[in-house]
Write a protein that holds these residues in place. Structure first.
Motif, PDB file in Angstrom:
ATOM      1  N   MET A 104       0.824  -1.177   0.000  1.00  0.00           N
ATOM      2  CA  MET A 104       0.000   0.000   0.000  1.00  0.00           C
ATOM      3  C   MET A 104       0.877   1.253   0.000  1.00  0.00           C
ATOM      4  N   TYR A 105       1.967   1.252   0.736  1.00  0.00           N
ATOM      5  CA  TYR A 105       2.866   2.395   0.772  1.00  0.00           C
ATOM      6  C   TYR A 105       3.414   2.687  -0.616  1.00  0.00           C
ATOM      7  N   ASP A 106       3.796   1.652  -1.347  1.00  0.00           N
ATOM      8  CA  ASP A 106       4.336   1.838  -2.698  1.00  0.00           C
ATOM      9  C   ASP A 106       3.302   2.468  -3.628  1.00  0.00           C
ATOM     10  N   ASP A 107       2.039   2.071  -3.485  1.00  0.00           N
ATOM     11  CA  ASP A 107       0.974   2.663  -4.297  1.00  0.00           C
ATOM     12  C   ASP A 107       0.820   4.152  -3.981  1.00  0.00           C
ATOM     13  N   ALA A 108       0.911   4.488  -2.698  1.00  0.00           N
ATOM     14  CA  ALA A 108       0.784   5.888  -2.294  1.00  0.00           C
ATOM     15  C   ALA A 108       1.937   6.719  -2.852  1.00  0.00           C
ATOM     16  N   VAL A 109       3.136   6.197  -2.782  1.00  0.00           N
ATOM     17  CA  VAL A 109       4.298   6.907  -3.315  1.00  0.00           C
ATOM     18  C   VAL A 109       4.161   7.066  -4.826  1.00  0.00           C
TER      19      VAL A 109
END
Length: 86
Positions: A1-6
């Motif tokens: 999820m963090y990678d998607d946000a970035v």
């Protein structure tokens, strides 16, 4: 999820949210209130490829007995642009 946000935060697609890229004349034509600017944003999102956009005016709806069919519900008498593509 963090990678998607970035990935989202680094996306060129975010430019659709930058209403300062529109001319002052265009922003004025849509109206400087939140509804007018919402319509402008909706148009920019559709132009960027978003398939569904909803712009609302007002709150939770009409209390019982307060809605009269055909009654004017907008507070603004000046026409505004609200083009969302098509």
């Amino acid at each position: 999820m963090y990678d998607d946000a970035v990935r989202l935060m680094q996306s060129a697609d975010l430019s659709a949210f930058d209403l300062t890229k529109e001319s002052a004349e265009t922003r004025e034509a849509y109206g400087k209130d939140s509804f007018g600017q919402g319509c402008l944003l909706a148009r920019r999102l559709v132009e960027a490829g978003v398939r569904y956009v909803e712009v609302t005016l007002g709150g939770m709806g009409h209390p019982p007995g307060k809605f009269r069919p055909g009654a004017r519900t907008l507070r603004h008498s000046r026409p505004r642009l609200c083009f969302t593509g098509g």
